[in-house]
Design a protein around this motif. Structure first.
Motif, PDB file in Angstrom:
ATOM      1  N   TYR A  80      37.151  38.977  42.906  1.00  0.00           N
ATOM      2  CA  TYR A  80      38.597  39.186  43.035  1.00  0.00           C
ATOM      3  C   TYR A  80      39.371  38.327  42.048  1.00  0.00           C
ATOM      4  O   TYR A  80      40.267  38.797  41.368  1.00  0.00           O
ATOM      5  CB  TYR A  80      39.043  38.883  44.460  1.00  0.00           C
ATOM      6  CG  TYR A  80      40.517  39.133  44.670  1.00  0.00           C
ATOM      7  CD1 TYR A  80      40.976  40.424  44.877  1.00  0.00           C
ATOM      8  CD2 TYR A  80      41.438  38.096  44.629  1.00  0.00           C
ATOM      9  CE1 TYR A  80      42.314  40.674  45.036  1.00  0.00           C
ATOM     10  CE2 TYR A  80      42.780  38.343  44.789  1.00  0.00           C
ATOM     11  CZ  TYR A  80      43.215  39.630  45.008  1.00  0.00           C
ATOM     12  OH  TYR A  80      44.543  39.883  45.160  1.00  0.00           O
ATOM     13  N   ARG A 136      30.369  41.411  44.695  1.00  0.00           N
ATOM     14  CA  ARG A 136      31.226  41.074  43.571  1.00  0.00           C
ATOM     15  C   ARG A 136      31.456  42.323  42.723  1.00  0.00           C
ATOM     16  O   ARG A 136      32.586  42.658  42.353  1.00  0.00           O
ATOM     17  CB  ARG A 136      30.572  39.977  42.725  1.00  0.00           C
ATOM     18  CG  ARG A 136      31.325  39.713  41.443  1.00  0.00           C
ATOM     19  CD  ARG A 136      30.649  38.631  40.608  1.00  0.00           C
ATOM     20  NE  ARG A 136      31.213  38.599  39.272  1.00  0.00           N
ATOM     21  CZ  ARG A 136      30.792  39.385  38.278  1.00  0.00           C
ATOM     22  NH1 ARG A 136      29.810  40.234  38.488  1.00  0.00           N
ATOM     23  NH2 ARG A 136      31.352  39.314  37.101  1.00  0.00           N
ATOM     24  N   ALA A 137      30.385  43.016  42.439  1.00  0.00           N
ATOM     25  CA  ALA A 137      30.516  44.214  41.610  1.00  0.00           C
ATOM     26  C   ALA A 137      31.449  45.231  42.264  1.00  0.00           C
ATOM     27  O   ALA A 137      32.260  45.870  41.603  1.00  0.00           O
ATOM     28  CB  ALA A 137      29.140  44.819  41.385  1.00  0.00           C
ATOM     29  N   GLN A 138      31.324  45.344  43.581  1.00  0.00           N
ATOM     30  CA  GLN A 138      32.125  46.352  44.268  1.00  0.00           C
ATOM     31  C   GLN A 138      33.602  45.981  44.278  1.00  0.00           C
ATOM     32  O   GLN A 138      34.472  46.822  44.074  1.00  0.00           O
ATOM     33  CB  GLN A 138      31.603  46.510  45.708  1.00  0.00           C
ATOM     34  CG  GLN A 138      32.415  47.443  46.570  1.00  0.00           C
ATOM     35  CD  GLN A 138      32.154  48.884  46.211  1.00  0.00           C
ATOM     36  OE1 GLN A 138      31.470  49.191  45.250  1.00  0.00           O
ATOM     37  NE2 GLN A 138      32.713  49.801  46.981  1.00  0.00           N
ATOM     38  N   ILE A 182      35.257  44.376  42.227  1.00  0.00           N
ATOM     39  CA  ILE A 182      35.901  44.490  40.924  1.00  0.00           C
ATOM     40  C   ILE A 182      36.574  45.856  40.783  1.00  0.00           C
ATOM     41  O   ILE A 182      37.628  45.978  40.166  1.00  0.00           O
ATOM     42  CB  ILE A 182      34.868  44.234  39.802  1.00  0.00           C
ATOM     43  CG1 ILE A 182      34.514  42.755  39.781  1.00  0.00           C
ATOM     44  CG2 ILE A 182      35.422  44.638  38.451  1.00  0.00           C
ATOM     45  CD1 ILE A 182      33.420  42.406  38.813  1.00  0.00           C
ATOM     46  N   THR A 183      35.995  46.873  41.379  1.00  0.00           N
ATOM     47  CA  THR A 183      36.653  48.182  41.289  1.00  0.00           C
ATOM     48  C   THR A 183      37.769  48.322  42.322  1.00  0.00           C
ATOM     49  O   THR A 183      38.681  49.107  42.144  1.00  0.00           O
ATOM     50  CB  THR A 183      35.673  49.340  41.504  1.00  0.00           C
ATOM     51  OG1 THR A 183      35.200  49.278  42.834  1.00  0.00           O
ATOM     52  CG2 THR A 183      34.528  49.280  40.542  1.00  0.00           C
ATOM     53  N   ARG A 217      39.783  45.856  43.385  1.00  0.00           N
ATOM     54  CA  ARG A 217      40.900  44.931  43.238  1.00  0.00           C
ATOM     55  C   ARG A 217      42.068  45.476  42.433  1.00  0.00           C
ATOM     56  O   ARG A 217      43.161  44.929  42.473  1.00  0.00           O
ATOM     57  CB  ARG A 217      40.423  43.632  42.610  1.00  0.00           C
ATOM     58  CG  ARG A 217      39.908  43.809  41.196  1.00  0.00           C
ATOM     59  CD  ARG A 217      39.264  42.526  40.715  1.00  0.00           C
ATOM     60  NE  ARG A 217      40.227  41.563  40.257  1.00  0.00           N
ATOM     61  CZ  ARG A 217      40.817  41.589  39.066  1.00  0.00           C
ATOM     62  NH1 ARG A 217      40.518  42.535  38.219  1.00  0.00           N
ATOM     63  NH2 ARG A 217      41.682  40.678  38.726  1.00  0.00           N
ATOM     64  N   THR A 218      41.832  46.535  41.681  1.00  0.00           N
ATOM     65  CA  THR A 218      42.945  47.070  40.886  1.00  0.00           C
ATOM     66  C   THR A 218      43.682  48.181  41.615  1.00  0.00           C
ATOM     67  O   THR A 218      44.606  48.763  41.080  1.00  0.00           O
ATOM     68  CB  THR A 218      42.435  47.631  39.551  1.00  0.00           C
ATOM     69  OG1 THR A 218      41.462  48.630  39.835  1.00  0.00           O
ATOM     70  CG2 THR A 218      41.833  46.552  38.694  1.00  0.00           C
ATOM     71  N   ARG A 219      43.254  48.466  42.827  1.00  0.00           N
ATOM     72  CA  ARG A 219      43.952  49.523  43.562  1.00  0.00           C
ATOM     73  C   ARG A 219      45.399  49.118  43.830  1.00  0.00           C
ATOM     74  O   ARG A 219      45.689  47.937  44.047  1.00  0.00           O
ATOM     75  CB  ARG A 219      43.270  49.778  44.927  1.00  0.00           C
ATOM     76  CG  ARG A 219      41.818  50.169  44.832  1.00  0.00           C
ATOM     77  CD  ARG A 219      41.650  51.634  44.532  1.00  0.00           C
ATOM     78  NE  ARG A 219      40.338  51.920  44.000  1.00  0.00           N
ATOM     79  CZ  ARG A 219      39.326  52.391  44.717  1.00  0.00           C
ATOM     80  NH1 ARG A 219      39.495  52.655  45.983  1.00  0.00           N
ATOM     81  NH2 ARG A 219      38.172  52.621  44.154  1.00  0.00           N
ATOM     82  N   ILE A 266      40.805  44.402  51.338  1.00  0.00           N
ATOM     83  CA  ILE A 266      39.656  44.908  50.584  1.00  0.00           C
ATOM     84  C   ILE A 266      38.431  45.075  51.469  1.00  0.00           C
ATOM     85  O   ILE A 266      37.768  46.103  51.461  1.00  0.00           O
ATOM     86  CB  ILE A 266      39.357  43.958  49.413  1.00  0.00           C
ATOM     87  CG1 ILE A 266      40.534  44.009  48.433  1.00  0.00           C
ATOM     88  CG2 ILE A 266      38.075  44.368  48.725  1.00  0.00           C
ATOM     89  CD1 ILE A 266      40.386  43.156  47.232  1.00  0.00           C
ATOM     90  N   ASN A 315      37.668  48.145  53.348  1.00  0.00           N
ATOM     91  CA  ASN A 315      37.290  49.284  52.530  1.00  0.00           C
ATOM     92  C   ASN A 315      35.871  49.201  52.017  1.00  0.00           C
ATOM     93  O   ASN A 315      35.398  50.090  51.332  1.00  0.00           O
ATOM     94  CB  ASN A 315      38.266  49.417  51.359  1.00  0.00           C
ATOM     95  CG  ASN A 315      39.595  49.973  51.824  1.00  0.00           C
ATOM     96  OD1 ASN A 315      39.698  51.143  52.131  1.00  0.00           O
ATOM     97  ND2 ASN A 315      40.597  49.114  51.930  1.00  0.00           N
TER      98      ASN A 315
END
Ligand SMILES: Nc1ncnc2c1ncn2[C@@H]1O[C@H](COP(=O)(O)OP(=O)(O)OP(=O)(O)O)[C@@H](O)[C@H]1O
Ligand SMILES: Nc1ncnc2c1ncn2[C@@H]1O[C@H](COP(=O)(O)OP(=O)(O)OP(=O)(O)O)[C@@H](O)[C@H]1O
Ligand SMILES: [Mg+2]
Ligand SMILES: [Mg+2]
Lengths: 331, 607, 294, 524
Positions: free
Chosen positions: C115, C172-174, C176-177, C179-181, C202, C205
């Motif tokens: 994040y 962490r990988a998840q 990253i996608t 956090r920009t929502r 987050i 989800n």
């Protein structure tokens, strides 16, 4: 550019820290290599002969200097790409020993890992695609049931069934006692025969994680708007499942897979142990129990580099597969 | 036989642990081959639901509880997947209301086109480019990922996709909310040409009265799950049959007029989870009779169409009770709260750099509204993101309160800044967390910024919902976003932005999904807040009427640059820049003249 | 208005613990919950349910199942059935405790790294990567040798210390996608703290990812406990399914045809996992409200 | 198909168990690299004498006879007519070379013989060893060195890293035929000096997994002609599968004893220790913890019945002391360790006696035994805590004396001096906190030292026996440690192909005495 320098810096730092831990942790364990080797040789109910321990110690060559001095030596030899002589296989060198096991491990575990991943991902996708149907239940519950059985137990059962009772496959080993290793067809088929059971056991327990992970992720993605629109667009359901569900759902699994590949060695100990399979995993276990520092260090270096590189690749790959991660947001 | 025949269609949402909602109630209508039918209606009255039902795309807990939908002789409500699939897109296509969200985020736009063609075993060839041209997009968009596109661009991609296979029927659910009038006009014109040459039918759901009236052969009006009026567009414009339609039409005005005022229908639509005796519009109806409260009217032929009103077209002229007039004469005064100076924003993609914002400067002042209008993709949202500190400008500065450099804030300070600045997101489908109830979403800013205790925050949340027209609030508080219609979500997003009583409000197309009536009300609300609380507001919109009503000052943006600026009235009435003039000329103009040839007026329309 | 106000407050009060209701609604999930409860009950009530003490070796050795010993006896003459019941206790504690611990640690670190990004990410990733590459085997030996705690808690600690990184990496990988929502950005505007955004916006989800991770960690922990026993690092005085399997194996259960001894712990183990999998069927709905309806 | 057909009166091949060398065995036939050499080296190289390590009787092998000319000088007569398997004759020079080789390279001297040897010379057919001091105590070591050919090894640059992989040259009954990591095959050496006694044409060793279960299965199916592994419930799992052909014999090995930290009270009190000799329930330990595979140990420190001949006169029941809790209780009370009202045993200071007992984690049979022992001690009113550190920690704690009581292993070899000096010799101990070599209980006693010295120098058997008797007496009277059971040497064999294996009735060799066994095997 700065970004890459920073990445490289952290990569180097991680590598250094890992290498240091590889040095430190084995040495923090109680016990001395010579004693460990002799103890293992003797078994628990025979007295250890101090003279033998002394001889072995002499043979291995006692490390010189204090821990710091040893550490400096260790770093400098590493820098020169030398790994020294294995304690367990004295006087064979560590490099020689790793050469002996590498191909086997990579062939067996590498192949089954990839297969597990593929099978697991496909089954998981199928289950998600048929969510809440019988297919879903059969796949998830079935794979859980067989996949979570304790590994050594399952492996023994397989051996008992297919090797001991039915005699279809050999009980263990990488190849028959009578064959001579080499690049011959005869040897190859013999080796394949021997790898069937270990591979099978790995394939039974391997996919479960990928199945559940894939299923759960894909159930989510299939619920998104774009999947619904894809349905409206008349894309066939399998096609939606693939490009709209699976394609996105597989992303977390890709990361997982990269790490899993990097960590192959750690995971192969048990299978090689049970099936008496030649490979690095068992060698590693042995190295640890024998306090075989040189062999241990080299193997751990392999793992370290493997995991770090796999991680790095996973990061890069993720950026390629999921363009969203490139989107910019100030925290 | 009509292309599409809908008979007695009812759709009910029966969420677990909640009252069932009859979103579509015994709706019947026909759409003839090649016909362009407009569907108007109050936000949340069931339009999207109806559309989804027609496409058989309803998800649980929605279910068709009655009636049939026959498309081209196939009963869609009972057909199996194998029958439906080849029909989909090749014959029936759609643009979802959430079109900004309906593109696959991890593959390029081009790949999504390719997918569509492949699914129907067609060779894409140059078709994708042609389609993009149709919606005024560069072919380069094909190589981009959805998140690299502006809201309007995504919408246009969705529209192009809908036309990809030359379907016979297209269901467009508010497909132009993110488009500026110029682009919108171009596209609609092309759509019209295309329709003329290909002869497909359109069901066009929109709140944009002007467009609907101009484009549609026939317009249907929905209210509370029912169709209340169905007439040819011209006829409706000339003589609305239902009091609600009349109210809607009153909410429209030409922004270029010297004096403007919009009316709205006060009151709230009925709760669809309750049973209603009598006319559903009665409580809000200015001309309601006593028996309206007890007798449920049928949809009966009247005028040149049909209406569901006891007065059956004999509606007396009465003024609607609410009205909102533009009262923004002069240029804004007072010291700026927020100044943007020479802001530039570049996005580096794999195919070179896009300059989204190019040397923009402006000030926001207390108690005044600056409207930002302009082409879709011209950098409006990007500017909003720069102003609110979500992204940093490549060059230039954003200064708040004389000394806060927003473009350099981070961590704690950024957080403090956001106490004073709020953003209404352009896409309400992405801006609400799908796992959180409205009560949660609304109470967070209240608890954080105003320090309200839990219970109070909840009460306040309820009040906020009421102010944006979501009543009864207790019905909505514990709902999840997916249980709301597009316009309802948009209002939640507005309410959330208003909750912490910000000094600066940046609203990115806040009312694009609202019907004209509620739109007027929201505008009035915003106007009041700006005036009373001295809020400074950046109002991003494609709707020049609302800009005219609300804004003191207008900036016209094009390709990232400000091409014209000035007091609203001046810019709208005496535009200097050609682009501004083009914008103004493109405003749809619902002409009262009857369409040239009434198409299929009658038919079996409900009971 | 006051009626409305009380309606506003009332509807809130009547809400049940959300996640449980959602899980309970799903039939499969319900079965899973009941199974898990049953396992827990057995674990808690083991002393009352089991006919003998688990380490009471006063019976004749290597017996096949009989009325007195439902699952036979071990090579040392202990009652297998009693061990199975007591084993549930250890395995459940180890599995849940170590699973929870490593999941939580992995979550906190992975989510923060993903994040916050930037230097924090680099530093945390450094630790994650390090934890991924530390030689687990000798680390376990070392930990076991120096640890101030012994027995079960040592095992739990060892497993958690070595097991959190993998989950952290994936999460962490998840994130990253995620956090920009827009809704995450919106939460920032609402003034939520980073921790809260991660936990409340987050995390819900990605529940399914977390649950899979948790299941994996439980599985790993229960298996790991057996593995540690195998390496001689376990606590031999405890009875767990893992140690039972090991002892059945080394006690030659297969050799002497004592299938019950060998099969029972394995099946119990798989049964627990089935319970978790069944619960997983309901978890979909937690992170995707669309799915709550069926 | 590749099997060599068995000639008349011959055994074609035998399947043996593992051959050492770890998980990934590498060719290594250097007989001195104990830790890493392959098991076959035992069949390649021979020694001057070979011991039946069960009864501890030496047999002439490459030496035909020996004599002590004085306590420091030992002369061997070397067997004539022996050839290296490359055809070169074996001579006394080779022997002398060998001994000088290990003297030179400490790493090769796995028995620590070099310390005692002054010089070794070989003439035509005799070899003379001169020891630094009286050498009787190291006789067993001195004859136990594998002899290597001078004509090969003198050319080896560094014998410590020499793996001797290519056609290893020895005098033994077998030569290496083939090796891969799965299987090591050795073939009969037709030029062997007693080739007539070797009826086995080929031995195949099979690499074993360390897991055990699969090996056990294979054994039970009869896949091995002989093996040495732990098998649970051996009767049911192995013997019953083929009672005619499947047999096992588990002769005793080292002694596992209850070690007490003699530097601490109450263990420093002889009366206390003596009282404990009857405190332990051997029967249960043997039956439950050791599955009945072992025998109760004699308090004398000797391994009975193999070393029966060494027992002192007039000892009861071969030194086995029975379990008698009441007696232990009475003896403790008599020695001043009373019980209080709650039944707690009190020390001489009047405080309840509390101590810990350690056993390595993971050694399950020891753990069970320890549990029984703790139970026995608790029954006597002691407050005993069982601790299970990791094996390495255990070893260290034991070596530095950081314990109250635990298990120790001692004895069991044919070198009586070692058997007693290692656990009891003052020079094998160390102060608390320092690592002791093997005298972990830290026994320090003049009389013991005197007897050990006597034993060390005694070259004739009667003198040796006298010293051993004295030491056994110390064991029984002074109780430095309390022997509990003898560790078993695992040995399974199958008689369908070959007969003549050693067993309880005919203990001509212990299971590991390979040369003795292979020269006795006959076709079934
Ligand atoms: N993350 C990104 N990467 C690359 N290009 C981007 C990105 N975000 C926006 N753009 C580009 O920047 C330009 C401006 O986008 P922006 O979203 O600000 O437009 P807009 O004025 O809000 O349009 P609309 O009215 O359609 O919402 C567009 O051309 C868009 O393609
Ligand atoms: N999943 C659901 N559960 C319960 N109610 C729902 C659900 N989805 C939608 N609704 C309700 O159904 C009604 C109709 O929704 P619909 O989306 O059809 O409205 P709409 O006419 O398209 O409105 P808008 O113009 O705002 O998009 C709304 O009142 C909405 O609250
Ligand atoms: Mg809608
Ligand atoms: Mg925008």
């Amino acid at each position: 550019m700065r970004y890459f320098l920073r990445r490289a810096g952290f990569f180097a730092a991680t590598l250094w820290a890992a290498i240091t831990l590889n040095f430190l942790i084995p040495r923090l364990q109680p016990g001395d290599p010579a004693e460990a080797i002799v103890q293992r040789l003797r078994g628990q109910s025979q007295a250890v002969d101090p003279a033998q321990v002394a001889a072995v110690r002499k043979m291995l060559g006692a490390p010189e200097g204090n821990l710091l001095q040893q550490y400096a030596d260790y770093l400098s030899t590493l820098a020169r790409g030398e790994f020294g002589v294995s304690y367990t296989y004295f006087p064979y060198s560590v490099t020689h020993m790793i050469g002996q096991g590498l191909l086997w491990t990579v062939a067996l575990v590498g192949v089954t890992q990839i297969l597990s991943f593929v099978i697991g991902t496909l089954l998981g996708a199928w289950a998600a695609y048929r969510r809440n149907t019988r297919v879903d239940s059969v796949i998830t519950l079935g794979s859980t049931f067989v996949g979570t059985l304790p590994f050594f137990w399952l492996a023994l059962l397989l051996i008992y069934l297919f090797a001991v009772t039915l005699n279809w496959f050999p009980e263990g080993g990488g190849y028959g006692g009578g064959s001579s290793p080499g690049w011959t067809w005869l040897f190859f088929s013999d080796a394949v025969q021997h790898s069937v059971l270990p591979a099978l056991s790995l394939l039974i327990v391997g996919p479960i994680g990928w199945i559940i992970g894939m299923r759960n992720n894909m159930v989510q993605t299939l619920g998104e708007d774009y999947a619904r629109l894809a349905r409206a667009r008349g894309l066939s359901r399998p096609r939606i499942a693939l490009t709209y569900g699976a394609r996105i759902a597989v992303l977390p699994n890709v990361t997982g897979f990269a790490i899993a590949l990097g960590g192959i060695l750690g995971g192969t100990v048990l299978v090689e142990q049970i099936f008496n399979y030649p490979g690095l995993g068992r060698m590693m276990f042995e190295a640890v129990s024998n306090r075989d520092y040189p062999l241990m260090q080299a193997l751990f270096l392999f793992i370290t580099i493997g995991v770090l590189v796999a991680n790095f690749l996973a990061d890069v790959l993720y950026g390629v597969l999921d363009p969203r991660v490139r989107k910019e947001v100030v925290a | 036989m009509a292309l599409l025949e809908v008979r007695d269609l009812s759709v009910t949402y029966s969420p677990r642990g909640g009252a069932p909602v009859r979103a579509v109630d015994r709706v019947g209508f026909d759409v003839a081959e090649g016909e362009f039918v407009g569907l108007l209606g109050e936000s949340g009255c069931g339009k999207s639901t109806l559309g989804n039902a027609v496409l058989r795309l309803l998800d649980k807990p929605a279910a068709i509880t009655g009636g049939t939908v026959v498309f081209d002789g196939v009963d869609v409500t009972t057909a199996d997947d194998d029958t439906l699939r080849p029909m989909r897109w090749a014959k029936v296509s759609t643009v979802f209301q959430s079109s900004m969200n309906s593109l696959n985020p991890v593959i390029t736009v081009g790949a999504q086109f390719a997918d569509t063609f492949k699914a129907h075993s067609l060779d894409p060839g140059e078709r994708a480019r042609e389609l993009l041209e149709l919606v005024s997009l560069e072919p380069d968009v094909l190589r981009r990922y959805p998140h690299e596109l502006s809201g309007g661009m995504k919408q246009r991609v969705a529209l192009a996709l809908a036309l990809a296979l030359s379907p016979r029927f297209v269901l467009l659910d508010e497909p132009t909310t993110g488009l500026d009038v110029v682009v919108q006009r171009t596209i609609l014109n092309r759509l019209r040409e295309l329709r003329a040459s290909l002869g497909f039918a359109v069901l066009f759901i929109s709140h944009d009265l002007g467009t609907v009236m101009e484009m549609a052969d026939r317009v249907m009006v929905m209210y509370a799950g029912e169709i209340v009026e169905d007439q040819p567009a011209g006829a409706m414009l000339a003589g609305p049959l239902h009091p609600y339609t009349r109210g809607l039409l009153g909410s429209y005005a030409d922004p270029r007029a010297p004096e403007i005022s919009v009316d709205y229908v006060p009151g709230r639509p009925p709760d669809l989870s309750l049973l209603h005796e009598g006319c559903r519009f009665a409580p809000r109806c200015p001309v309601a009779l006593d028996e309206c409260a007890t007798t449920h009217p049928e949809l009966l032929p009247a005028g040149r169409g049909a209406t569901r009103c006891l007065l059956a077209g004999e509606v007396p002229e009465t003024a609607t009770r609410g009205a909102f007039a533009a009262a923004r004469p002069g240029a804004p005064a007072g010291p700026p709260v927020l100044s943007v100076r020479d802001a530039v924003k570049d996005y580096r993609g794999r195919h070179g750099t896009t300059r989204a914002v190019d040397g923009v400067s402006f000030d926001l002042r207390r108690g005044s509204v600056t409207a930002l209008v302009g082409q879709s993709g011209s950098g409006k949202t990007t500017l909003a993101r720069l102003v609110t500190g979500i992204e940093r400008p490549t060059a230039g500065s954003v200064v708040f309160d004389d000394d806060v450099r927003v473009d350099r804030l981070r961590g704690r300070r950024l957080k403090d800044y956001r106490r004073h600045v709020q953003l209404v997101f352009q896409d309400p489908f992405a801006a609400l967390n799908p796992t959180r109830t409205l009560a949660y979403a609304l109470s967070r800013p209240l608890r954080n910024h105003l320090g309200l205790p839990v219970a109070e925050a909840r009460t306040r949340s309820a009040e906020l919902l009421e102010t944006v027209g979501l009543t009864p609030a207790s019905q909505y508080l514990d709902k999840l976003p997916h249980q709301l219609s597009g316009g309802q979500r948009q209002r939640v997003v507005i309410a959330r932005a208003l909750a912490p009583e910000p000094q600066v409000l940046v609203a990115d197309e806040p009312i694009s999904m609202l019907d004209v009536s509620i739109r007027a009300e929201i505008l009035e609300l915003l106007d009041r807040l700006v005036r009373e609380r001295g809020i400074a507001m950046l109002y991003i919109t494609h709707d020049l009427l609302s800009a005219r009503l609300l804004a003191d000052e207008v900036l016209v943006l094009r390709d990232g640059k400000v091409v014209e600026r000035g007091p609203t009235l001046r810019v709208i009435r005496q535009a200097e820049h050609s682009y501004t003039r083009l914008l103004l000329d493109s405003i749809p103009n619902p002409s009262p003249a009857l369409p040239p040839e009434p198409r299929q007026a009658a038919g079996d329309r409900g009971r | 208005m006051s009626a409305e106000l009380s309606a506003v407050q009332a509807s809130r009060a009547s809400r049940l613990p959300g996640w449980f209701v959602i899980l309970w609604r799903n039939r499969k999930c319900r079965i899973g919950l009941i199974m898990l409860a049953a396992f827990t009950l057995v674990a808690v009530l083991a002393p009352w349910l089991s006919p003998y003490a688990p380490r009471d070796d006063s019976f004749s050795a290597s017996e096949t199942p009989s009325a007195a010993h439902w699952l036979g006896t071990t090579a040392r003459g202990e009652d297998v059935f009693s061990q199975l019941l007591y084993g549930a206790r250890t395995s459940l504690i180890v599995g849940l405790a170590a699973g929870t611990l490593s999941t939580v640690v992995g979550l906190v670190i992975g989510l923060t790294a993903g994040y916050v990004r930037g230097v924090v990410d680099e530093v945390l990733s450094f630790f994650i990567n390090l934890a991924l590459v530390v030689p687990v085997l000798p680390l376990m030996v070392t930990l076991a040798a120096y640890s101030p705690v012994k027995g079960l808690w040592l095992i739990i600690m060892v497993i958690s210390v070595t097991g959190w990184a993998y989950g952290a990496r994936i999460k962490r990988a998840q994130i990253i996608t995620l956090r920009t929502r827009d809704y995450v950005t919106a939460a920032k505007f609402a003034g939520d703290s980073t921790a809260r955004i991660i936990a409340r916006e987050i995390l819900p989800n990605m529940t399914s990812l977390v649950v899979v991770g948790f299941m994996g960690a439980c599985l790993g922990a229960i298996g790991g406990e057996a593995g540690l026993a195998f390496l001689g690092l376990g606590d031999p005085a405890t009875t767990s399914w893992g140690t039972m399997l090991n002892q059945a194996n080394s006690g030659g259960a297969m050799l002497t045809g004592q299938w019950a001894w060998l099969v029972a712990p394995g099946v119990a183990f798989a049964g627990l996992m089935i319970a978790l999998t069944l619960i997983n069927f309901g978890v979909d709905a937690l992170s995707n409200p669309h799915l709550r309806e069926d | 198909a590749r099997d060599t057909p068995a000639a008349d009166g011959m055994i074609g091949f035998l399947d043996y168990g593992g051959f050492g060398g770890g998980a990934e065995p590498q060719a290594n036939y250097n007989p001195y690299l104990d830790a890493t050499r392959l098991g076959a080296t035992d069949y390649l190289f021979e020694r001057l004498m070979v011991f039946n390590t069960y009864a501890c009787t030496p047999q002439p092998w490459l030496a035909t006879e020996y004599s002590w000319t004085d306590p420091r000088t030992l002369v061997f007569k070397i067997r004539q007519g022996v050839k290296w398997n490359d055809g070169q004759p074996f001579t006394a020079k080779d022997v002398a070379f060998t001994y000088n080789l290990i003297k030179q390279h400490e790493a090769l001297d796995t028995q620590g013989l070099g310390r005692y040897l002054e010089s070794v010379d070989g003439t035509a057919d005799t070899v003379t060893m001169t020891f630094k001091s009286a050498g009787a105590s190291v006789f067993t070591l001195a004859v136990n060195v594998p002899i290597v050919p001078e004509h090969i090894w003198s050319k080896v640059p560094d014998p410590v890293t020499f793996v001797n992989a290519d056609k290893p040259v020895g005098t033994g009954p077998f030569t290496v035929k083939a090796m891969n990591r799965q299987q090591l095959t050795i073939a009969r050496n037709p030029g062997y000096w007693q080739a007539g006694k070797v009826k086995v044409q080929e031995i195949r060793f099979h690499s074993a997994d360390s897991q055990g279960a699969v090996e056990q299965l294979k054994l039970s199916r009869g896949a091995y002609d002989t093996n040495a592994m732990f098998v649970p419930d051996i009767k049911k799992a192995y013997v019953d599968r083929d009672p005619k052909n499947h047999h096992y014999w588990y002769p005793p090995g080292g002694t596992i004893s209850f070690y007490m930290n003699l530097t601490k009270p109450p263990f420093d009190d002889l009366a206390f220790r003596k009282a404990l000799t009857t405190a332990f329930d051997h029967r249960t330990i043997i039956d439950k913890a050791q599955l009945g595979y072992v025998k109760q140990a004699s308090q004398t420190g000797l391994v009975i019945p193999g070393q029966e001949a060494w027992l002192p006169q007039g000892i009861q029941d071969q030194g086995r002391i029975g379990y008698d809790q009441a007696a232990a209780d009475a003896a403790l009370t008599a020695a001043g360790y009373r019980k209080d009202a709650e039944g707690r045993r009190l020390g001489k200071d009047g405080k309840p006696l509390a101590f810990t007992f350690k056993t390595p984690s993971g050694w399950t049979d020891w753990l069970s035994a320890a549990q029984i022992i703790v139970k026995n001690l608790k029954a006597l009113g002691f407050d005993v805590d069982l601790e299970t550190p990791t094996p390495e920690t255990y070893d260290r704690d034991r070596a530095i004396g950081s314990y109250d009581a635990l298990f120790g292993v001692h004895g069991g070899s044919c070198n009586m001096f070692r058997n007693f000096s290692e656990p009891l010799g003052a020079d094998q101990g160390a102060p608390i906190g320092k690592k002791a070599l093997s005298n972990f209980v830290r026994w320090n006693d003049k009389e013991t030292e005197r007897l050990l010295e006597e034993l060390r120098v005694a070259t004739d058997e009667s003198a040796q026996k006298q010293a051993v008797a004295g030491l056994s007496k110390i064991m029984t009277d002074r109780v430095p440690v309390i022997p509990i059971w003898y560790g078993a040497k695992w040995f399974q064999y199958k008689t369908s192909k070959a007969v003549g294996w050693p067993n309880e009735q005919d203990p001509y060799a212990a299971p590991g005495d390979n040369l003795l066994i292979v020269t006795r095997l006959k076709p079934a």
